[in-house]
Structures are given as structure tokens and as C-alpha cells.
Design a protein around this motif. Sequence first.
Motif, PDB file in Angstrom:
ATOM      1  N   PHE A  33      87.348 -39.735  82.386  1.00 47.88           N
ATOM      2  CA  PHE A  33      86.570 -39.803  83.621  1.00 47.88           C
ATOM      3  C   PHE A  33      85.296 -38.968  83.473  1.00 47.88           C
ATOM      4  O   PHE A  33      85.066 -38.329  82.445  1.00 47.88           O
ATOM      5  N   ASP A  34      84.515 -38.957  84.515  1.00 46.26           N
ATOM      6  CA  ASP A  34      83.299 -38.157  84.549  1.00 46.26           C
ATOM      7  C   ASP A  34      83.332 -37.260  85.787  1.00 46.26           C
ATOM      8  O   ASP A  34      82.586 -37.477  86.745  1.00 46.26           O
ATOM      9  N   PRO A  35      84.228 -36.259  85.798  1.00 46.12           N
ATOM     10  CA  PRO A  35      84.327 -35.399  86.984  1.00 46.12           C
ATOM     11  C   PRO A  35      83.025 -34.657  87.226  1.00 46.12           C
ATOM     12  O   PRO A  35      82.248 -34.400  86.300  1.00 46.12           O
ATOM     13  N   LYS A  36      82.812 -34.294  88.484  1.00 42.41           N
ATOM     14  CA  LYS A  36      81.545 -33.683  88.877  1.00 42.41           C
ATOM     15  C   LYS A  36      81.430 -32.221  88.459  1.00 42.41           C
ATOM     16  O   LYS A  36      80.357 -31.630  88.558  1.00 42.41           O
ATOM     17  N   VAL A  37      82.533 -31.628  88.025  1.00 51.36           N
ATOM     18  CA  VAL A  37      82.512 -30.310  87.391  1.00 51.36           C
ATOM     19  C   VAL A  37      83.356 -30.384  86.125  1.00 51.36           C
ATOM     20  O   VAL A  37      84.285 -31.194  86.026  1.00 51.36           O
ATOM     21  N   GLU A  38      83.034 -29.551  85.168  1.00 51.31           N
ATOM     22  CA  GLU A  38      83.740 -29.549  83.897  1.00 51.31           C
ATOM     23  C   GLU A  38      84.784 -28.432  83.882  1.00 51.31           C
ATOM     24  O   GLU A  38      84.451 -27.256  84.041  1.00 51.31           O
ATOM     25  N   PRO A  39      86.082 -28.775  83.706  1.00 43.69           N
ATOM     26  CA  PRO A  39      87.097 -27.717  83.695  1.00 43.69           C
ATOM     27  C   PRO A  39      87.038 -26.917  82.398  1.00 43.69           C
ATOM     28  O   PRO A  39      86.851 -27.476  81.316  1.00 43.69           O
ATOM     29  N   VAL A  40      87.192 -25.604  82.535  1.00 37.34           N
ATOM     30  CA  VAL A  40      87.251 -24.705  81.388  1.00 37.34           C
ATOM     31  C   VAL A  40      88.591 -23.983  81.431  1.00 37.34           C
ATOM     32  O   VAL A  40      88.931 -23.357  82.439  1.00 37.34           O
ATOM     33  N   LEU A  41      89.360 -24.068  80.363  1.00 34.87           N
ATOM     34  CA  LEU A  41      90.658 -23.395  80.292  1.00 34.87           C
ATOM     35  C   LEU A  41      90.407 -21.923  79.975  1.00 34.87           C
ATOM     36  O   LEU A  41      90.470 -21.486  78.836  1.00 34.87           O
ATOM     37  N   GLN A  42      90.133 -21.158  81.040  1.00 39.97           N
ATOM     38  CA  GLN A  42      89.657 -19.795  80.866  1.00 39.97           C
ATOM     39  C   GLN A  42      90.766 -18.803  80.527  1.00 39.97           C
ATOM     40  O   GLN A  42      90.631 -17.999  79.615  1.00 39.97           O
ATOM     41  N   ALA A  43      91.876 -18.851  81.287  1.00 34.42           N
ATOM     42  CA  ALA A  43      92.941 -17.876  81.033  1.00 34.42           C
ATOM     43  C   ALA A  43      94.275 -18.399  81.528  1.00 34.42           C
ATOM     44  O   ALA A  43      94.356 -19.069  82.558  1.00 34.42           O
ATOM     45  N   ILE A  44      95.318 -18.069  80.783  1.00 33.53           N
ATOM     46  CA  ILE A  44      96.686 -18.454  81.123  1.00 33.53           C
ATOM     47  C   ILE A  44      97.504 -17.177  81.299  1.00 33.53           C
ATOM     48  O   ILE A  44      97.210 -16.155  80.679  1.00 33.53           O
ATOM     49  N   CYS A  45      98.525 -17.246  82.135  1.00 27.57           N
ATOM     50  CA  CYS A  45      99.282 -16.034  82.467  1.00 27.57           C
ATOM     51  C   CYS A  45     100.780 -16.291  82.366  1.00 27.57           C
ATOM     52  O   CYS A  45     101.277 -17.344  82.769  1.00 27.57           O
ATOM     53  N   GLY A  46     101.508 -15.302  81.824  1.00 23.49           N
ATOM     54  CA  GLY A  46     102.959 -15.356  81.735  1.00 23.49           C
ATOM     55  C   GLY A  46     103.504 -13.981  81.415  1.00 23.49           C
ATOM     56  O   GLY A  46     102.742 -13.048  81.126  1.00 23.49           O
ATOM     57  N   ARG A  47     104.822 -13.840  81.433  1.00 22.30           N
ATOM     58  CA  ARG A  47     105.429 -12.510  81.264  1.00 22.30           C
ATOM     59  C   ARG A  47     105.797 -12.180  79.828  1.00 22.30           C
ATOM     60  O   ARG A  47     105.797 -11.017  79.440  1.00 22.30           O
ATOM     61  N   GLN A  48     106.128 -13.190  79.031  1.00 28.83           N
ATOM     62  CA  GLN A  48     106.549 -12.949  77.647  1.00 28.83           C
ATOM     63  C   GLN A  48     105.326 -13.080  76.730  1.00 28.83           C
ATOM     64  O   GLN A  48     104.913 -14.186  76.384  1.00 28.83           O
ATOM     65  N   GLU A  49     104.758 -11.934  76.322  1.00 25.74           N
ATOM     66  CA  GLU A  49     103.443 -11.958  75.679  1.00 25.74           C
ATOM     67  C   GLU A  49     103.412 -12.772  74.394  1.00 25.74           C
ATOM     68  O   GLU A  49     102.454 -13.525  74.151  1.00 25.74           O
ATOM     69  N   GLU A  50     104.428 -12.645  73.550  1.00 29.49           N
ATOM     70  CA  GLU A  50     104.389 -13.367  72.283  1.00 29.49           C
ATOM     71  C   GLU A  50     104.430 -14.877  72.499  1.00 29.49           C
ATOM     72  O   GLU A  50     103.646 -15.634  71.901  1.00 29.49           O
ATOM     73  N   ASP A  51     105.322 -15.336  73.376  1.00 27.92           N
ATOM     74  CA  ASP A  51     105.393 -16.763  73.693  1.00 27.92           C
ATOM     75  C   ASP A  51     104.108 -17.227  74.372  1.00 27.92           C
ATOM     76  O   ASP A  51     103.610 -18.329  74.115  1.00 27.92           O
ATOM     77  N   LEU A  52     103.587 -16.390  75.254  1.00 26.53           N
ATOM     78  CA  LEU A  52     102.365 -16.707  75.987  1.00 26.53           C
ATOM     79  C   LEU A  52     101.187 -16.870  75.040  1.00 26.53           C
ATOM     80  O   LEU A  52     100.386 -17.812  75.163  1.00 26.53           O
ATOM     81  N   LYS A  53     101.064 -15.954  74.092  1.00 33.50           N
ATOM     82  CA  LYS A  53      99.972 -16.011  73.120  1.00 33.50           C
ATOM     83  C   LYS A  53     100.026 -17.312  72.326  1.00 33.50           C
ATOM     84  O   LYS A  53      98.992 -17.968  72.116  1.00 33.50           O
ATOM     85  N   GLN A  54     101.215 -17.695  71.904  1.00 33.97           N
ATOM     86  CA  GLN A  54     101.368 -18.946  71.161  1.00 33.97           C
ATOM     87  C   GLN A  54     101.001 -20.153  72.022  1.00 33.97           C
ATOM     88  O   GLN A  54     100.339 -21.087  71.548  1.00 33.97           O
ATOM     89  N   ALA A  55     101.421 -20.123  73.305  1.00 31.39           N
ATOM     90  CA  ALA A  55     101.115 -21.224  74.220  1.00 31.39           C
ATOM     91  C   ALA A  55      99.608 -21.330  74.452  1.00 31.39           C
ATOM     92  O   ALA A  55      99.046 -22.431  74.482  1.00 31.39           O
ATOM     93  N   ALA A  56      98.952 -20.178  74.621  1.00 33.74           N
ATOM     94  CA  ALA A  56      97.510 -20.169  74.841  1.00 33.74           C
ATOM     95  C   ALA A  56      96.772 -20.791  73.662  1.00 33.74           C
ATOM     96  O   ALA A  56      95.849 -21.599  73.838  1.00 33.74           O
ATOM     97  N   GLU A  57      97.187 -20.437  72.469  1.00 35.98           N
ATOM     98  CA  GLU A  57      96.542 -20.970  71.267  1.00 35.98           C
ATOM     99  C   GLU A  57      96.804 -22.472  71.120  1.00 35.98           C
ATOM    100  O   GLU A  57      95.893 -23.244  70.819  1.00 35.98           O
ATOM    101  N   LYS A  58      98.044 -22.870  71.352  1.00 37.06           N
ATOM    102  CA  LYS A  58      98.408 -24.274  71.176  1.00 37.06           C
ATOM    103  C   LYS A  58      97.736 -25.175  72.208  1.00 37.06           C
ATOM    104  O   LYS A  58      97.290 -26.288  71.876  1.00 37.06           O
TER     105      LYS A  58
END
Length: 391
Positions: A33-58
Motif C-alpha cells: 500500500f501507500d500509507p500516508k505516513v511511513e512506519p518506523v520500527l523504533q523500539a520493542i519492549c519485553g522482560r526477558q532481555e536475551e530473548d528480547l534482543k534476539q526478537a528485535a534483531e530478527k
Amino acid sequence: MADVKKELRIGMVGYKFMGKAHSHAFRDVSFYFDPKVEPVLQAICGRQEEDLKQAAEKMGWNSYETDWRKLIERDDIDLIDIVTPNNSHAEIAIAAAKAGKHVFCEKPLALTLEQSKEMLKAVQENGVIHMINHNYRFSPAIQMAKKLIDEGRLGKIYHVRALYLQDWIMDPQFPLVWRLNKDISGSGSHGDLAAHSIDLARFLVGEFEEVTGILETFIKERPIVESSSGLSGSASTDKFGKVEVDDASVFIARFENGAIGTFEATRFAGGNRNGNRIEINGEKGSIRWDMENMNNLEVYFHDDEPGLQGFRTINCTEELHPYAGAYWPAGHIIGYEHTFINLVTELLNGVAEGYNPLPNFEDGVRNAAVLEAVEQSSQTKQWVRIADLLE
């Protein structure tokens, strides 16, 4: 030289099943599509840092936080996307709204109707855009059904029949995952599955007037969970905990326009992996839809030639079908993930133009009122009027 599109910086709380679906939608929406704003995946949040870091990268997130409060405090976040378990929706959404962030939230909106009302009040008072994720509305076949109904092709609506059938917890040894914990989920199949059926019925037919129903728990105790992810889990010991949510929900309804409906949601329908189905009968015709065959809409019209009458199957993948034209040539089917992309398109355009796309928190409140009315009816064995709960 083309204008540079304004960005919408997303902060997402949670990163598992729905986190994956939402991340994929934000990443791919501009491809189709051509949305009127462009989404930026700026930051993700979770409690388990190691799993979270892997999810953010993936999943392609630029950064991560282990405290959702810090995420909300960040100046480089415009919208908070909530994909956490149900018991945290209200606190996060209200805090986000007070911080001036737009809010996108998973269903059901909250643990209770009262919490849902508080969330709606917060987004309204702070003037932020809000939307709830009922992605099944955004199947092209459902959108086509809506078009047929709105055009009067089915005439006056008589019946709504909705089923949402799963079977993933039928084994009594399946552990007590968070979806079976009332303090975290609020309810079982009722809030998890019937919420979708309620939203589809409201979208296609109209508002509920009154309901009566029952909730049932078949397996009263389950093994204590050690770990869980998505719809699976593992037990740690031979200790058992009490199941306080429903395994099945059954109710009948009357709509404000005179239609009647039957609704069933269960996780004990063997052989049904994700049997989300709805049928609507009107004076001029009927429609049927099954999520497990989501591109097809079955349609019947009374004025078809005698001898040739019956349900016809419409493969809703042609350019004239809502959203379908953004994808592939006719017959090249789309999938579950594309319902999220279609919804996210509306969310982004709503933020860009300053309006609340549907379904939003008002829909979340109305859906919660129906859910709570059925729970009350199950306890009192009486009909419950929806308007009484919305006052």
C-alpha cells in the motif's frame, strides 16, 4: 523530486505471537500500500532481555527496552502498540495516552468492561488516535460481505450464526498457561475467541440488544506451567493449579435491528485448529465465511433461477474486492498475515489524517459489554441488556 513521507515511530510492548504478526505488518505495509505516513520500527519492549534482543534483531526493530514505562517516556516514539497479555493492556494504554502517544491494542481491550471504559476515556481526553486489533474484519471476503449487506443485497437480516472452534487444550495434561489464568487473561475461550465473533457480528449486522448464555470449564485443574510461548507450554512438576476460566462459551442474542444470533466458542472441538466461521441469513440471500478458507465467500441469492439455486463460492482476490487489488493477480490467494497489513494501513492513514479508524476503543468497549453480559447471564441464568452495561 518526490516529497519525503512523514514517519510514524512505533514502540511495541510484547514480542511473541502477536508481536510477530504486528511487526510483519508494519514492515510490509508500504510494500503493498501507500500509507500516508511511513512506519518506523523504533523500539520493542519485553522482560526477558536475551530473548528480547534476539526478537528485535530478527524482526527489524531499531532498539529495545526492558521497561514499558521507559518506552513511553521516549521522545522518539509516536505510537504504542500493545501485544501483551490482557491484564496489562489498561495500564499501558492509559499511560501511553496521557503521554500523548497514539495507541494500538490487542483484543480483548482489557480484563473487564470497566477497564475498557477507562481506556476509552483516556484516549478521548488526551486526543490520541486509538485502534483495537480485530484483524478478521480485514479479510477481503469479510469486507466484501459487508459491502453486499450494506448495499441491501441480503435484504433484512434474520439470523447470525457464529462459531469459533479450537482444540489445542483438550489434553488434560496441557499446562496452565497464561491464557488459562483468570488474573492474566480475564476469561478463556469467551474473551479470546468469542470476542472475534462478536466483533464480526457487530461489523456486519449491527449492535447487540440482549444476550443469554452459559460458560463451562471441562478440565478443572491443570499442571503448573514451567514455560510457554504462543499457544504451547510445558509443565515443570506434578503439581496442579485450578483452572478459573471457561473452556467453552455458548450464547444466543437479539440485535437492535431485530435479527437473532447464536454464538459458540470453544477450545474443545476436536479437529478444529482455528475454525472461525460465520453465516448470515437475510430475506434475499445468505453469506458464509470460514477463516480456514479465508479468501472464499459463499453467497446465495433467493432470486437465482430455480434449479440453479445454491451457494456459489466467490474467491475474493480480484481487484474489485476490498484490499485484494494491492496484492497479487486474481486467484493468487493471500493469508492470515495480510489481514494485519490491511488493518495497519487504516491505522497509519488515521494517524496521518487525524481520525480514529475502525475498529477503535469504542468498538472495544461495546465488544466488552457483550462479553460481560454473557458472563452475567451465565451466573444469573437471565437475559442481560447491553445498554444497561453501557450506561
